[in-house]
Scaffold this active site. Structure first.
Site, PDB file in Angstrom:
ATOM      1  N   LYS A  89       0.700  -1.137  -0.065  1.00 42.13           N
ATOM      2  CA  LYS A  89      -0.027  -0.063   0.233  1.00 42.13           C
ATOM      3  C   LYS A  89       0.615   1.226  -0.123  1.00 42.13           C
ATOM      4  O   LYS A  89       1.984   1.326   0.571  1.00 42.13           O
ATOM      5  CB  LYS A  89      -1.037  -0.100   1.034  1.00 42.13           C
ATOM      6  N   SER A 145      -9.867  -0.332   7.435  1.00 37.44           N
ATOM      7  CA  SER A 145      -9.375  -0.323   6.177  1.00 37.44           C
ATOM      8  C   SER A 145      -8.650  -1.208   5.350  1.00 37.44           C
ATOM      9  O   SER A 145      -8.285  -1.267   4.155  1.00 37.44           O
ATOM     10  CB  SER A 145      -8.319   0.884   6.102  1.00 37.44           C
ATOM     11  N   SER A 163      -9.084   2.399   3.675  1.00 36.97           N
ATOM     12  CA  SER A 163      -8.442   3.090   2.801  1.00 36.97           C
ATOM     13  C   SER A 163      -7.615   2.035   1.957  1.00 36.97           C
ATOM     14  O   SER A 163      -6.708   2.578   0.808  1.00 36.97           O
ATOM     15  CB  SER A 163      -7.333   3.892   3.484  1.00 36.97           C
TER      16      SER A 163
END
Length: 466
Positions: free
Chosen positions: A79, A178, A154
């Site tokens: 990420k 997330s 996210s």
């Protein structure tokens, strides 16, 4: 055989046996990325040249008879909010595009030491603070099941990458859902680890982390199989003494009394729960009951209060630091979403924040007592179906999201793990549940997840449906 369809466990075994090469596996995943990522925008920084060089080095190491790690030669994504040596930790913010990490974050370093080959970095919203993976520098990530709904956030890029076969393991982070929310939105497995399980710190962070982030933020993998989640966890959890919160606790704890008692929460207190999500919880319970678990509907202590305290700490602590940064460097949608969130969760005074931390300790004790009799709790991952893109850009839309999100905030507030697994379906979407265990009992959640997976079927990589 399409190697991009295989999970990490099978790929690692085939590479170890010499039946396929790491170059074969990486080439297959990069080709899959070529085929689907232009439509989905899940991977926003590719690293083809670096990945192929690492794959060739992995194949050379095997040919020389060197010791091989658990993920030797297996393609993995990371990420964009997490440090990876030689790449920017831009976190979806244009002003941070040149913030290049000098070294790996501990979880990334652990994956690298286990032999993983990094092939790309996945998208997230600005400062990783929306459940929509959209930002000014990288653009919007689309859900392969329905482009009009969020892929989650996210870690939305990670959830999409795993769902469509761009890589068998996609790293993510979770402070309010997330990891679990993208897993739910894309129909894959997502493991939020418990506080202290996976070491974490950043060499690129410019400000001290708020206490709320220190106590609630963790990391974990997105995968298409529960066994891959277990494998990724066993690698990511290895220690780093520089993280003051990491604890050296074995992955497998003492066996609980049999039959293992499971508390189901189909309808979450405090607001609306979509019938399809409630049905998914009861279906998961039926799968477990069929395997010998003792399943009953039972409410853990003060669930509404746990969710409320997340907002007190979030608005009074996390946003105290992040809010000005989002205002200054975030894109317009991130600022609008923040304003609506703070309008619905006004910033409390310092005394209220301190009281929230005291109440957190009280509630964790109550939940730990509950876990003595019910080692596992199963709840929806979100209370509602995934929201439509941009829903948080209106006050009423954000209100609905926060109502749905209340069930995802419980594990972070208490520092607990949560394993999201697909159960059932609703049109083109998968419904899903999260399995929340007692502290440091990810093993029990994974065991239960494998039972559910055996009944539902292992997730297969999908093509975009539009």
């Amino acid at each position: 055989m399409d190697l991009w369809r295989l999970d990490a466990t099978d790929l690692a075994r085939l590479i170890r046996l010499g039946q396929v090469s790491s170059r074969d596996a990486v080439t297959a995943c990069l080709a899959r990325m070529d085929a689907v990522n232009p439509r989905l925008n899940a991977v926003v920084r590719r690293m083809d040249e670096e990945a192929m060089a690492a794959a060739d080095a992995a194949d050379t190491a095997r040919a020389r008879g060197e010791a091989l790690g658990e993920l030797h030669g297996v393609p993995v994504t990371v990420k964009i909010n997490t440090d990876q040596r030689g790449h920017p930790t831009d976190n979806g913010v244009a002003a941070l595009r040149d913030l290049v990490a000098p070294e790996d974050a501990p979880a990334v370093a652990n994956l690298r030491r286990a032999g993983a080959v990094f092939i790309g970095r996945t998208n997230a919203p600005a400062f990783s603070m929306r459940i929509f993976s959209d930002n000014a520098p990288h653009g919007r990530t689309l859900n392969p099941r329905d482009q009009d709904i969020t892929p989650g956030g996210s870690s939305g890029g990670a959830g999409v990458a795993a769902a469509v076969g761009m890589g068998p393991i996609a790293h993510g982070t979770d402070i309010g859902g997330s990891v679990r929310i993208p897993a739910y939105c894309n129909g894959v497995v997502g493991l939020r680890t418990g506080l202290g399980r996976v070491p974490a710190f950043s060499t690129t962070t410019r400000v001290p982390r708020p206490l709320g982030a220190q106590l609630m933020a963790t990391q974990g993998p997105h995968t298409r199989s529960v066994r891959d989640a277990r494998l990724a966890l066993s690698v990511m959890m290895r220690g780093d003494a520089r993280d003051t919160r990491w604890v050296d606790v074995p992955l497998h704890g003492p066996p609980p009394a049999r039959p293992i008692r499971v508390a189901l929460v189909p309808e979450v207190p405090g607001g609306f729960t979509h019938p399809a999500q409630a049905a998914a919880v009861r279906l998961a319970g039926a799968h477990l009951a069929g395997a010998g678990y003792a399943v009953e509907e039972a409410l853990p202590p003060e669930m509404e209060e746990v969710a409320r305290l997340w907002h007190v700490i979030g608005a009074g602590d996390v946003f105290r630091v992040l809010g000005p940064m989002i205002e200054k460097m975030g894109d317009a949608d991130a600022v609008t979403s923040l304003h609506h969130w703070l309008a619905l969760s006004p910033r409390p005074d310092p005394a209220a924040v301190l009281e929230a931390y005291a109440q957190r300790d009280r509630l964790l004790l109550l939940w730990q007592e509950f876990f003595v009799h019910h080692p596992l709790v199963i709840m929806p991952t979100l209370c509602d179906l995934p929201p439509r893109q941009e829903q948080d850009l209106t006050l009423e839309g954000q209100r609905g999201i926060l109502e749905s999100l209340r069930v995802s905030l419980i594990a972070p507030l208490l520092g607990l793990a949560g394993l999201a697994v697909p159960v059932g379906s609703h049109g083109r979407l998968r419904t899903g549940v999260q399995i929340v265990p007692a502290r440091f009992r990810e093993d029990l959640a994974l065991d239960a997840g494998e039972v559910i997976e055996a009944a539902e079927g292992v997730v297969e990589a999908i093509d975009p449906f539009w």
